[in-house]
Design an enzyme around this catalytic site. Structure first.
Site, PDB file in Angstrom:
ATOM      1  CE  LYS A 174      -0.031  73.596 120.551  1.00  0.00           C
ATOM      2  NZ  LYS A 174       1.243  73.826 121.241  1.00  0.00           N
ATOM      3  CD  GLN A 202      -0.054  78.571 120.187  1.00  0.00           C
ATOM      4  OE1 GLN A 202      -0.680  79.052 121.134  1.00  0.00           O
ATOM      5  NE2 GLN A 202       0.873  77.659 120.358  1.00  0.00           N
ATOM      6  CB  CYS A 261       8.284  73.906 116.378  1.00  0.00           C
ATOM      7  SG  CYS A 261       8.469  72.585 117.566  1.00  0.00           S
ATOM      8  CG  ASP A 291      -1.022  75.789 112.788  1.00  0.00           C
ATOM      9  OD1 ASP A 291      -1.762  75.561 113.749  1.00  0.00           O
ATOM     10  OD2 ASP A 291       0.219  75.722 112.850  1.00  0.00           O
ATOM     11  CG  HIS A 320       4.654  74.845 114.933  1.00  0.00           C
ATOM     12  ND1 HIS A 320       4.827  73.510 114.664  1.00  0.00           N
ATOM     13  CD2 HIS A 320       4.790  74.975 116.279  1.00  0.00           C
ATOM     14  CE1 HIS A 320       5.052  72.858 115.784  1.00  0.00           C
ATOM     15  NE2 HIS A 320       5.048  73.723 116.787  1.00  0.00           N
TER      16      HIS A 320
HETATM   17  N1  PMP Z   1       1.142  74.904 115.050  1.00  0.00           N
HETATM   18  C1  PMP Z   1       1.355  75.780 116.033  1.00  0.00           C
HETATM   19  C2  PMP Z   1       1.231  77.249 115.743  1.00  0.00           C
HETATM   20  C3  PMP Z   1       1.689  75.333 117.303  1.00  0.00           C
HETATM   21  O1  PMP Z   1       1.912  76.216 118.286  1.00  0.00           O
HETATM   22  C4  PMP Z   1       1.790  73.931 117.537  1.00  0.00           C
HETATM   23  C5  PMP Z   1       2.163  73.391 118.898  1.00  0.00           C
HETATM   24  N2  PMP Z   1       3.373  73.894 119.392  1.00  0.00           N
HETATM   25  C6  PMP Z   1       1.550  73.051 116.478  1.00  0.00           C
HETATM   26  C7  PMP Z   1       1.226  73.579 115.249  1.00  0.00           C
HETATM   27  C8  PMP Z   1       1.624  71.571 116.634  1.00  0.00           C
HETATM   28  O2  PMP Z   1       0.697  71.096 117.558  1.00  0.00           O
HETATM   29  P1  PMP Z   1       0.827  69.619 118.156  1.00  0.00           P
HETATM   30  O3  PMP Z   1       2.255  69.485 118.624  1.00  0.00           O
HETATM   31  O4  PMP Z   1      -0.146  69.590 119.272  1.00  0.00           O
HETATM   32  O5  PMP Z   1       0.519  68.663 117.068  1.00  0.00           O
END
Ligand code: PMP
Length: 428
Positions: free
Chosen positions: A243, A220, A383, A217, A140
């Site tokens: 999440k 998920q 993303c 990270d 991401h």
């Molecule tokens: N890493 C992953 C794998 C994600 O799915 C997300 C959220 N889409 C993020 C990082 C970033 O999280 P946040 O937008 O809540 O900071």
């Protein structure tokens, strides 16, 4: 922790705890399949936040009045609850604005250490020319762009484990990239595009063998499966409250105690200091030194309520339910003409999500078509532009589940998708 299996009947019962899931959209019953972007709030979380705001709200760690004492004790109890939920000690987690913010705290802290901030204690985190940072091509942007910036700031080289034609990668692919010069290995525990579950233990072992630190990270994974950071042995990890049915605007930075002690703070100001003179400042110990400014107290208390709720449902049961839904989505979507699911086939366990490409129809059109039938999915690059570029596409459509998702929801998705190519004339 409950270990009961989540049947469709149980998922439907749990759904009643989430008022928004009863909404209708465009005159249709909402089928929410965008949990990977954000989960919804249960009444348990909403009630706890409201009760706190109505009866105990105050800024924490300051002020001698009764409300300040009550809110501080709720705030620190919540830290205990959340730390326990992820297999950490309370002083190993710091509140951040989100997972993105938490990952930036790590990269900006390493940049500061590399400039000499943090003194001798921060030397183990210093990077410079010749050092390597390793990520994967499937990250991401939140776990990619900050590392690019860190490489630029320090002169270190950014390398990545390449994704294969399915968008996944293996421990052998990582072994081919990691060298003695590798100082950091950063990767997603669960991919938000392929649902791939990373071989964390093996990567930690690989990192240890070359003296690199690991940054996970966990955005998920923490919401969807049992996670124990001590058992995994990672150095840093990040995840977001929103999440996992908790409030927005809150993320968690986990750091092993000795690593947090090495990391200089990226943000400075009130609440994180010991002594301030006009010339210089000394900082508090972790985690407080990573929590500059007035804290998001209702959100922290809401996240603790979310953790208690998830524990009640049972994280192992959630993981099992979602892996079954993930496999079901892959099987049923792949069987549709002109639909290709990104990631491994249904025989490889994945988290409960599937991103797919519909031949001849852009993901935004697919998403809008589904929306008209009440089905909420995510269209776009999620993303993860480099991963999509690697697969030769600019975008995909992603359906992502949670413990309230039933087989009926997948039926609704598959049946609607069965019509989408004909609707846009892509089947001719
Ligand atoms: N890493 C992953 C794998 C994600 O799915 C997300 C959220 N889409 C993020 C990082 C970033 O999280 P946040 O937008 O809540 O900071």
């Amino acid at each position: 922790m409950s270990s009961s299996v989540i049947t469709d009947a149980r998922a439907r019962e749990l759904r009643r705890d989430f008022p928004i899931l009863a909404e209708q959209v465009h005159g249709e019953q909402l089928v929410y399949l965008d949990f990977g972007a954000t989960a919804q709030r249960s009444t348990a979380v909403l009630d706890v936040e409201r009760d706190f705001l109505e009866h105990r709200n105050a800024a924490v760690h300051r002020g001698a009045h009764e409300l300040a004492a009550l809110s501080t004790s709720d705030f620190e109890d919540a830290r205990d609850t959340i730390a326990r939920f992820i297999g950490a000690d309370a002083d190993e987690i710091a509140w951040q604005a989100g997972a993105t913010d938490a990952l930036n705290t790590v990269t900006l802290g390493i940049a500061a250490a590399s400039r000499g901030r943090g003194g001798d204690e921060s030397v183990p985190l210093r990077l410079g020319p010749g050092d390597e940072i390793v990520i994967t091509e499937a990250e991401h942007h939140a776990n990619l762009v900050p590392w690019q910036e860190l490489a630029l700031a320090t002169g270190a080289t950014l390398k990545w484990v390449p994704a294969n034609d399915r968008g996944t990668w293996s421990i052998d692919d990582a072994r081919a990239v990691v060298t003695e010069a590798t100082k950091v290995i950063a990767f997603a525990h669960v991919s938000n595009v392929t649902g791939m579950i990373a071989p964390v233990e093996q990567l930690v072992e690989l990192a240890t063998s070359v003296g690199a630190i690991t940054v996970l990270d966990a955005c998920q994974s923490v919401p969807h499966r049992p996670v124990d950071f001590h058992a995994l042995g990672v150095d840093f990890a990040a995840f977001s409250s929103h999440k996992m049915t908790g409030p927005n605007g809150l993320g968690v930075l986990y750091g092993r105690r000795e690593r947090l002690a090495q990391l200089p703070p990226a943000r400075t100001g009130g609440s994180m200091i010991e002594i301030v003179t006009m010339e210089s400042t000394t900082f508090m110990d972790p985690p407080t030194r990573f929590e500059a400014g007035t804290q998001a107290v209702p959100q922290v208390i809401g996240l603790a309520a979310a953790c208690r709720y998830l524990e009640g449902v049972g994280m192992a049961a959630i993981a099992e339910h979602e892996e079954a839904l993930g496999a079901l989505m892959v099987e049923r979507l792949s069987a549709l003409d002109g639909v290709t699911v990104i990631g491994d086939d249904a025989s490889v366990p994945r988290s409960g999500l599937a991103a797919f490409i519909v031949d001849g129809v852009h993901s935004h059109d697919v998403s809008q078509f589904l929306d008209a039938r009440g089905i909420a999915v995510r269209g776009g690059h999620h993303c993860a532009q480099p991963l999509h570029r690697r697969l030769g596409v600019t975008a995909s459509t992603r359906a992502s589940s949670y413990f309230t998702t039933t087989d009926d929801d997948i039926d609704a998705l598959v049946s609607a998708l069965g019509d989408v190519r004909a609707y846009f004339g892509a089947d001719r």
